[in-house]
Design a protein around this motif. Structure first.
Motif: not given
Length: 247
Positions: A9-22
């Motif tokens: 499994l590859r590492p999740m991207p980490d170049d982000w600041q905002r996430a929305l969980a739905v």
């Protein structure tokens, strides 16, 4: 074929600041990916929860009128346990969520409102790993999230949202599906594991209706098992796995 023989499994991207969980219900994120959420919040990232229902049909011994407010309160407490301050509810009916334009519009509106780079949801496949059948609510919401991430950026789809002040947002770069039977990426669950335990324990009324086992014993075992499921394909330690769709 064993899990260990599959591709890493590859590492999740980490170049982000905002996430929305739905997701569909209270507890979906706590069973799915709250250890990852806790770690991301600790890193300074902003995450908001949006739930399609209030989980009012989820406790057999309580009427929907009593269960809905109780499960909403438990969900807000569960979110706070991993550092998520904002929880919104779309008020679709628990157990009979319909995939379609209305659901896509509501989720697209949430995406425009919060303008995330990463969107999280729960398994939208017909089955879980193995042969366990998924529920219609999870399938409907997961599919709608994948579609609404694109809908949110198209000014000609749901133009009424712009009239309400919700400008198009084409900034979603990924949709990550937790508990997918075909994961592609993962994030360490080590740092956020204890918070994840406490977060799921906030669903006390739901857990007490679900099992006769001591809630903490049940929660620790469940999360230990689920975060070890794909260890051999990641770092060997606890992990939360996702199927990642790029946009």
């Amino acid at each position: 074929m064993t899990d260990a023989s599959l591709a890493p499994l590859r590492p999740m991207p980490d170049d982000w600041q905002r996430a929305l969980a739905v997701v569909a219900h209270p507890d979906d994120l706590e069973y799915g990916c709250s250890a990852a959420v806790a770690a991301w919040v600790a890193e300074g990232r902003q995450i908001t929860y949006v739930l399609a229902t209030r989980g009012e049909a989820g406790i057999d011994t309580l009427t929907p009128e009593r269960a809905g407010p109780l499960r909403e309160a438990e969900q807000r407490a569960a979110a706070a346990a991993v550092g998520v301050p904002a929880v919104e509810f779309l008020d679709h009916r628990d157990g009979v969520i319909e995939y379609g334009v209305a659901l896509r519009r509501d989720i697209a509106a949430a995406v425009r409102r919060h303008r995330p780079e990463l969107v999280l949801t729960l398994n939208h496949r017909d089955t879980w790993a193995g042969s366990a059948w998924n529920t219609p609510d999870h399938v409907a919401v997961g599919r709608a999230v994948l579609d609404a991430a694109a809908d949110a950026g198209n000014r000609w789809i749901f133009p009424e949202l712009a009239e309400q002040g919700l400008r198009p947002w084409d900034g979603v770069r990924w949709v990550a599906v937790a508990n997918s039977p075909t994961p592609s990426h993962a994030v360490s669950a080590e740092a956020g594991f204890e918070q994840a335990v406490q977060s799921l324990l906030r669903h006390r009324a739901y857990l007490e209706a679900l099992t006769d086992e001591d809630p903490e014993t049940y929660v620790r075992r469940f999360l230990a098992d689920s975060t070890r499921l794909h260890s051999a394909r990641f770092t060997g330690g606890r992990a939360v796995a996702f199927e990642l769709f790029s946009r």
